[in-house]
Write a protein that holds these residues in place. Structure first.
Motif, short mmCIF file in Angstrom:
data_model
loop_
_atom_site.label_atom_id
_atom_site.label_comp_id
_atom_site.label_asym_id
_atom_site.label_seq_id
_atom_site.Cartn_x
_atom_site.Cartn_y
_atom_site.Cartn_z
N GLN A 1 0.91 -1.29 -0.01
CA GLN A 1 -0.01 0.06 0.05
C GLN A 1 0.80 1.45 0.03
OE1 GLN A 1 -3.01 0.19 3.38
NE2 GLN A 1 -3.35 -2.19 2.77
N ALA A 2 1.89 1.08 0.93
CA ALA A 2 2.85 2.44 0.73
C ALA A 2 3.51 2.45 -0.59
CB ALA A 2 4.01 2.18 1.90
N LEU A 3 3.77 1.67 -1.19
CA LEU A 3 4.48 1.55 -2.36
C LEU A 3 3.36 2.35 -3.52
CD1 LEU A 3 6.82 1.03 -4.24
CD2 LEU A 3 6.01 -1.44 -4.55
N GLU A 4 2.38 1.77 -3.41
CA GLU A 4 1.42 2.37 -4.47
C GLU A 4 1.10 3.79 -4.35
OE1 GLU A 4 -3.29 1.60 -5.95
OE2 GLU A 4 -2.54 0.35 -4.36
N ILE A 5 1.03 4.21 -2.97
CA ILE A 5 0.91 5.57 -2.84
C ILE A 5 1.81 6.32 -2.92
CG2 ILE A 5 0.51 7.22 -0.81
CD1 ILE A 5 -1.16 4.99 0.56
N SER A 6 3.28 6.03 -2.66
CA SER A 6 4.23 6.66 -3.11
C SER A 6 4.55 6.84 -4.59
CB SER A 6 5.68 6.14 -2.50
OG SER A 6 5.55 5.70 -1.07
N GLU A 7 4.29 5.74 -5.53
CA GLU A 7 4.26 5.75 -6.83
C GLU A 7 3.44 6.69 -7.33
OE1 GLU A 7 5.99 1.24 -8.03
OE2 GLU A 7 3.65 1.60 -7.92
N ASN A 8 2.12 6.72 -6.75
CA ASN A 8 1.21 7.96 -7.28
C ASN A 8 1.73 9.17 -7.06
OD1 ASN A 8 -0.36 5.74 -8.47
ND2 ASN A 8 -1.68 5.55 -6.45
N ALA A 9 2.14 9.45 -5.73
CA ALA A 9 2.36 10.69 -5.37
C ALA A 9 3.75 11.34 -5.88
CB ALA A 9 2.68 10.81 -3.82
N TYR A 10 4.68 10.47 -6.08
CA TYR A 10 6.21 10.94 -6.35
C TYR A 10 6.71 10.56 -7.92
CZ TYR A 10 6.72 12.01 -1.25
OH TYR A 10 6.58 12.43 -0.17
N GLY A 11 5.98 9.56 -8.31
CA GLY A 11 6.33 8.85 -9.81
C GLY A 11 7.26 7.78 -9.42
N ALA A 12 7.39 6.87 -10.40
CA ALA A 12 8.05 5.68 -10.36
C ALA A 12 9.51 5.50 -9.98
CB ALA A 12 7.46 4.59 -11.51
N GLU A 13 10.23 6.90 -10.10
CA GLU A 13 11.64 6.70 -10.03
C GLU A 13 11.89 7.84 -8.90
OE1 GLU A 13 13.21 7.64 -13.73
OE2 GLU A 13 12.57 5.87 -14.66
N HIS A 14 11.09 7.62 -7.91
CA HIS A 14 11.60 8.60 -6.69
C HIS A 14 12.37 7.86 -5.64
CE1 HIS A 14 10.83 11.52 -3.13
NE2 HIS A 14 11.16 12.34 -4.03
N PRO A 15 13.21 8.56 -4.86
CA PRO A 15 13.61 7.84 -3.73
C PRO A 15 12.84 7.16 -2.63
CG PRO A 15 14.92 9.79 -4.36
CD PRO A 15 14.02 9.98 -4.88
N ARG A 16 12.05 7.74 -2.34
CA ARG A 16 10.83 7.16 -1.54
C ARG A 16 10.26 5.87 -2.12
NH1 ARG A 16 9.60 10.15 2.81
NH2 ARG A 16 10.15 12.36 2.96
N VAL A 17 9.93 5.82 -3.33
CA VAL A 17 9.66 4.63 -3.93
C VAL A 17 10.77 3.26 -3.75
CG1 VAL A 17 8.88 3.50 -6.05
CG2 VAL A 17 8.00 5.73 -5.56
N ALA A 18 12.11 3.82 -3.86
CA ALA A 18 13.13 2.97 -3.76
C ALA A 18 13.20 2.46 -2.22
CB ALA A 18 14.26 3.68 -4.17
N ARG A 19 12.65 3.45 -1.33
CA ARG A 19 12.98 2.91 0.07
C ARG A 19 11.67 1.78 0.37
NH1 ARG A 19 10.81 6.48 5.12
NH2 ARG A 19 8.81 6.28 4.07
#
Length: 1326
Positions: A994-1012
């Motif tokens: 769930q956190a991954l999906e929200i981060s991808e929608n908010a920051y894009g698929a290539e953001h460091p938070r997605v990497a986290r």
């Protein structure tokens, strides 16, 4: 009576004959089939009656009973027979069942045996799988080790090359200086004769003994100062025989740079070193105001009304704000102080009206006309319609506008409006230029939380925040330790330290011992600088321990900081515990990980380690064997060194000899233009012979005291006073007395005492702004004067914006002089307690109040107030988020609370605070507090209690913000982390997704938070033995972080380019020179590497034009510019222009350079590739042949680089359908590769593939199949080596290969066998 025989007729039929057991008559015959009893009786009676007349007269009662018995016996016999028959049948059934049971038992045993065999096989397969995985990871580690060893050799060559480049730069610089002196002498008419003068030209291109032309070094960028590329030690390693495999040809410092290298290098610098603004002096925004008597009203309004607002802005960002203003009547008294303040200032504001006193002119010139760092400057000019400013004012403004880009404020309104305009301008400059939070706010404006942007480390290091204040304090401590007016004969100690690094492992830590003030910190800091200069591959981690009881002496924070440094340098992302015990266990593991990855030595230096409380207990990992390439250096005082460490090798610092004493005192006196007589020098030499008077600190302080006294002319009197001081503390007392005598009145002397005492009783020091709030009667001018005097005499220093004692002896002197007894210390501590408590009452919780107030309560022994302070949620949050977990835990232990009661009290406090929360902003703040509490409890190991606050934080954020807000993803991530520790992997996986999906929608698929989030999921899968899924996620995360690092590096790279462009604007205003042309070329190359091709083209063209004007069209430097410009056109696909320029460059270099010169090889290679790209294969052939020839001359006929050139030529022949010419080239290359790398190297495999394709095209299918089989064996062996990863596109020699299609995708060999390899793949090494 008759017998029973009379009842049955003997002629009745055949039957059994039995004896009559009841009478002794004849035997009777019993029928086999017995009739029913009644019927039998009637028939018997009839027969008897018929035989005897009269019916039953002949029958008796006894006969009747015998018949009944007979019938019973018959019935019995019948039943017995039936029983026997039943028994036999049942026995048969039982026997059959027994047989079946035996058969089933045998079958069961067989199945059990098979099951056991299967179980053993399964266990064997499982063990084989585990061993295979272990072997896979070991193979990966071996492969990584091999890569590291290989790269180490490459890096060593690169270092050697750069060292030689630097030596040549120094020689060329010395040559230019000598030539300039020669020209000056000749211009003066002095004839200079050179006895060794020859007819040779300085610009000749004869080959040197090493086979390298002097022109190659003299004309290239190597003759310049170190460029950005060479200064940053780019991580691109030497690639085989050719320096760079870039699409651009550059010489000198840029020979090893390509686009990826540039981005990665800048990003690695940003990753390892925290960025601090150059405008900040020790974490403080210092605003220096220069004003005239006419503009004093604006100054008063600005300081009174707007300075507090600016202070709150800076406090929010974690910085101090200090306004320094000297009244006009005191200008002459504070001349040196004003100059020092201007140097430290972040911003200078000049307020003018009509006139400008001459006493201020020097300050204005110092601040505005001499501003080498280009710090922000503001000029406020109040104008009046009917009055004109003086000529001096107008001239100053014109000069400033011409030289410096100062911000002008022309104001014609009221004084209040003018002060407001100054405030708006200063606020904008502080936010954008000094603190750089403009970009941060843009990044975080969509997140709904200002704090989102202030914690970038949370993205990089999981849940642990980097404490920038501690890091900056360490950087300043290092700079302070390395400051010295002269060298103190440390060369002999440097050699011993160098021997330690070069010694074979394992070796214990090295102790650097000496008395207080003996120069241990100075020695270590100087040696660190030398190591960083001469051994760039050596990683040095240092920590300077300050005063005991300060933050820098807390063992848990030291270990946490060093661990984070290791994580930074290893580029590994992993959650880091804050539990002190676990930190102590994990640090050696991180050290082992980095030592396996790092391609050089790792040196850890801890200065004054004995100042750590219970150092032997908290640093017990020092006793364990260190990794092979790790060295430890510790400095200790002789008296306080732990007993267990005294057996380690020790470097003891000897007292200063008379020569060092004399040089140190002379250096201090020369800096103040003070000359000592011979007699005075002899007295000083005799005095500095005892153990306490010949250490470095005492002699330095003595020199400063004499230099200060020299300005007043009473050196002899001062010397007599100094000779009475036999130790450093007494000499400090003399220094303090001299400072007191320089003050103007008793009020200032009293303020001096208060300042020193308050600084002494604090935890980490006190800032200047805090001192002015503590003592309102203390003006900024007086405080600046006091600090200047105390700093100059080594009493005070700055550490992260805080004033603290520079040495322990200074603090001991202050205690002896001013604070006798605990009552005085307690009184000053109470003053600080009242000040920081007042801040808390105003809801002004800063990192300073969180650091100082609990510690002060602890020192005072007031557990009740400490308990109340800890229950202030914002104080605890500040401490925890900055990583001061151990400190927070120690406070609770002092209060007497265990973990559970601590958690319950925090939760109750949060519930009470929640009742008073209204509005979205307060609810968001409440969610942050709940999250901090959950993380704190998780680190305490209270997982069941940590779930509730984290769930509450999630609920609040989903309600107050939005279910898809990034802060919701943060809550999900933290809650999942608890479930992971709790071994509830299913719940954790769902939350992470769930956190991954929200981060991808908010920051894009290539953001460091997605990497986290990807890293967290990968760790979770790894714990569940789902290695393939974990590996895929880690690869994806690594790519995201790599791209993010490159973007970050590009931003910083452009900043560097902008600074270089500003320098160039001034540079190009002068005449055309070779140096200017070289700078233009370098700048064009840097813009090219940043993909800014249009700007790069402009600079490269200007460089070419300037070089042609200055050096001539046939100079090798012109060939360099032509080559770079051609590479740029090649990148833009302007092949015709690139061809023309390459041909011109080749023509110049053929005539100017030797046939085997590297620059000639570059141009030949790139022009050949261009011809091949354009389809001009006939033109490319001679160039490829020339490349083979050059490499043979440069490296010998059996070098792998020659094989690479042969393969490239063979591929070209194959494209031209000249397979006969290609075959011997392939075979020769194969032989060279096998001899150089072995028969199983990837290069051998690729060459075998090429030969297989060639054999197939020639119709020799069997040979093609055999060659391909060998190639596949090599590929499979390589795949096993690297753990199933795809084949690397880089071989050992560093050259790259590309795929070329030549045949149809479906190729069948004879005998009907299909080989999928022959899809026309031919490998070409460019």
């Amino acid at each position: 009576m008759g017998t029973a025989s009379s009842l049955v007729s003997p002629a009745g039929g055949v039957g059994e004959v039995i004896e009559d057991t009841y009478g002794g008559g004849e035997a009777c015959e019993i029928p086999v089939e017995v009739k029913p009893k009644a019927r039998l009786l009637r028939s018997s009676l009839r027969r008897v009656g018929a035989a005897r007349p009269g019916g039953l007269l002949g029958a008796s009662f006894k006969s009747t009973a015998s018949v009944q018995e007979l019938e019973c016996a018959a019935e019995y016999e019948r039943l017995k027979k039936e029983y026997e028959i039943f028994r036999v049948s049942k026995n048969n059934e039982v026997a059959s069942m027994v047989k079946k049971e035996a058969k089933l038992d045998r079958e069961n045993k067989r199945l059990r045996a098979e099951l056991q065999a299967l179980q053993k096989t399964y266990q064997k397969i499982l063990r084989e799988k585990e061993s295979a995985l272990e072997a896979k990871y070991q193979a990966m580690e071996r492969a990584a080790t091999f890569e590291h060893d290989r790269d180490k050799v490459k890096r060593q060559f690169k270092i050697f090359r750069e060292t030689k480049e630097n030596e040549i730069q120094d020689l060329l610089r010395a040559k230019r200086e000598l030539e300039a002196k020669l020209q000056r002498l000749q211009a003066q008419g002095i004839q200079v004769f050179d006895p060794e003068e020859s007819d040779s030209d300085d610009n000749c291109t004869d080959v040197t003994a090493a086979g390298v032309q002097s022109e190659y070094w003299n004309g290239g960028a190597l003759g310049s100062e170190p460029s950005m590329g060479s200064m940053m030690q780019l991580q691109q390693s030497f690639r085989g025989p050719e320096f760079a495999h870039s699409s651009i040809d550059v010489e000198g410092p840029f020979a090893n740079i390509n686009r990826d290298d540039w981005d990665a290098a800048v990003a690695s610098l940003l990753q390892v070193t925290p960025l601090f603004s150059h405008s900040l002096w020790s974490n403080t925004v210092r605003c220096f105001i220069i004003s005239t008597a006419e503009t004093e009203p604006e100054v008063d309004i600005f300081i009174r009304n707007y300075s507090p607002k600016l202070q709150r802005i800076c406090e929010t960002m974690g910085y101090f704000f200090q306004v320094v203003h000297f009244p006009a009547e005191n200008e002459s008294h504070f001349k040196d102080v004003r100059k020092w303040e201007i140097e430290k200032s972040s911003l200078v504001i000049l307020l003018l009206h009509l006139t400008l006193p001459s006493c201020l002119l020097e300050d204005c010139e110092e601040a505005f006309l001499r501003n080498p760092e280009e710090k922000p400057r503001v000029i406020y000019h109040r104008m009046e319609d009917d009055k004109d400013s003086s000529v001096l004012v107008q001239q100053l403004i014109e000069q400033i506008c011409c030289v410096n880009k100062a911000k002008m404020i022309d104001h014609a309104g009221s004084v209040e409006e003018g002060a407001y305009e100054i405030y708006n301008c200063v606020e904008k400059i502080i936010k954008q230029d000094i603190l750089g939070c403009e970009m941060t706010e843009l990044e975080g404006k969509d997140l709904g939380n200002k704090e989102e942007s202030t914690a970038p480390e949370e993205v990089v290091f999981g849940d642990v925040l980097w404490d920038a204040h501690d890091e900056q304090e360490q950087m300043e401590a290092f700079q302070q330790a390395s400051n010295s007016t002269c060298e103190l004969g440390f060369e002999k100690y440097f050699e011993r330290l160098n021997d330690l690094v070069a010694a074979p492992a394992p070796i214990p830590p090295l102790l650097v011992s000496g008395g207080p003030g003996s120069g241990k910190s100075l020695l270590l800091s100087k040696w660190i600088q030398l190591q960083q200069k001469h051994s760039p591959n050596t990683l040095i981690l240092y920590h300077f321990v300050g005063r005991p009881m300060s933050t820098s002496s807390e063992s848990a924070l030291i270990i946490k900081r060093l661990t984070l440094k290791l994580m930074q340098h290893s580029w590994l992302v992993s959650p880091l515990t804050l539990d002190p015990a676990k930190l102590l266990e994990e640090f050696p593991r991180w050290l082992e990980k980095l030592s396996a990855r790092h391609q050089g030595s790792i040196i850890i230096i801890i200065d004054s380690i004995d100042q750590i409380q219970q150092a032997e207990k908290h640093m017990k990992w020092l006793i364990d064997p260190l990794p092979v390439n790790v060295r430890m250096i510790l400095s200790v005082n002789v008296e306080t060194c732990p007993q267990a460490w005294r057996l380690w090798p020790t470097l003891h610092l000897d007292p200063l000899n008379s020569k060092d004493v004399k040089s140190l005192i002379s250096a201090e006196c020369n800096s103040a233009n003070v000359k000592l007589t011979k007699e005075q020098e002899k007295k000083l030499e005799r005095h500095c012979r005892s153990a306490t008077t010949c250490n470095a600190l005492y002699v330095t302080l003595l020199g400063k005291t004499i230099a200060c006294a020299g300005s007043t002319g009473n050196i002899d009197e001062t010397l007599q006073q100094c000779f009475q001081c036999q130790d450093t503390v007494s000499l400090y007392r003399l220094v303090l007395q001299s400072v007191q005598e320089s003050l103007r009145n008793d009020k200032e002397k009293g303020l001096l005492k208060e300042v020193l005492c308050v600084i002494g009783v604090s935890h980490n020091g006190v800032s200047e702004s805090e001192l002015m709030e503590l003592y309102p009667e203390l003006s900024s001018a007086v405080l600046a004067s006091l600090v200047h005097s105390l700093h100059k005499m080594c009493l005070l220093t700055y550490g992260c914006g805080l004033l603290k004692f520079q040495h322990l002896q200074a603090w001991e002197m202050v205690k002896l002089e001013y604070m006798e007894g605990e009552n005085a210390i307690s009184a000053y501590r109470q003053k600080l307690v009242d000040y920081f408590t007042m801040q808390l009452s105003r809801d002004r919780v800063t990192w300073r109040s969180a650091d100082e107030l609990p510690w002060l309560f602890q020192q005072q022994g007031d557990k009740q107030k400490l308990h109340k302070c800890l229950l202030n949620l914002f104080v605890s949050q500040n401490l925890y988020k900055r990583g001061h977990f151990a400190e927070l835990l120690s406070y609770w232990q002092l209060v007497g609370k265990d973990k559970s009661s601590m958690a319950a009290e925090y939760f109750d406090s949060l519930k009470e605070y929640e009742k008073s929360c209204e509005g979205e902003e307060s609810m968001i703040c409440l969610a942050d507090l709940y999250e901090t509490l959950g993380r704190f409890l998780k680190d305490l190991g209270l997982l069941s209690q940590a779930v509730a606050p984290l769930q509450r934080s999630l609920e609040i954020r989903e309600t107050a913000l939005d279910p898809d807000h990034p802060r919701v993803a943060q809550s999900l991530h933290q809650l999942a982390g608890v479930y992971v520790q709790w071994k509830k992997f299913g719940n954790a996986e769902q939350l992470y997704k769930q956190a991954l999906e929200i981060s991808e929608n908010a920051y894009g698929a290539e953001h460091p938070r997605v990497a986290r989030e990807l890293d967290a999921l990968a760790t979770l899968y790894q714990k569940q033995n789902k290695y393939e899924q974990a590996e895929q996620l880690r690869k994806k995360s690594f790519k995201i972080r790599q791209k993010a690092a490159r973007r970050k590096g590009s931003l910083c790279g452009f900043a560097l380019l902008r600074q270089r462009a500003l320098q160039l604007e001034e540079l190009t205003l002068g005449k055309d020179t070779p140096d200017n042309a070289r700078t233009l070329n370098e700048l064009g190359v840097l813009y090219y590497l940043q993909n800014n091709l249009e700007t790069a083209e402009l600079f490269l063209k200007r460089s070419l034009e300037m070089r042609e004007r200055v050096l001539g069209t046939d100079h090798p430097d012109c060939a360099q510019s032509l080559n770079n410009l051609a590479a740029l056109y090649n990148e833009k696909k302007h092949y015709d222009k690139a061809e023309e320029l390459y041909e011109r460059a080749l023509d110049i270099r053929r005539r100017a350079l030797a046939p085997d010169h590297p620059s000639l090889a570059y141009t030949v290679k790139h022009l050949a590739v261009l011809y091949k790209k354009m389809g001009k294969l006939d033109k490319a052939v001679p160039l490829y042949e020339l490349a083979v020839e050059i490499r043979q001359k440069s490296f010998g006929p059996k070098h792998p680089s020659v094989a690479t050139a042969l393969v490239n030529l063979a591929v070209l022949y194959c494209q031209m359908k000249k397979q006969i010419e290609a075959s011997p080239l392939y075979e020769r290359a194969l032989k060279i590769y096998e001899d150089s790398f072995g028969h199983m190297h990837p290069r051998v495999g690729e060459t075998l593939k090429n030969l297989a394709v060639l054999s197939y095209e020639g119709g020799d299918f069997e040979k093609a199949a055999e060659l391909y089989k060998r190639a596949m064996e090599i590929k499979e062996a390589e795949t096993l080596l690297i753990g199933g990863k795809a084949t690397s596109r880089h071989s050992s020699s560093g050259d790259t290969f590309s795929l070329k299609s030549a045949l149809s995708p479906n190729v069948f060999l004879e005998h009907g066998q299909s080989y999928s390899f022959l899809k026309g793949v031919r490998f070409s090494y460019t």
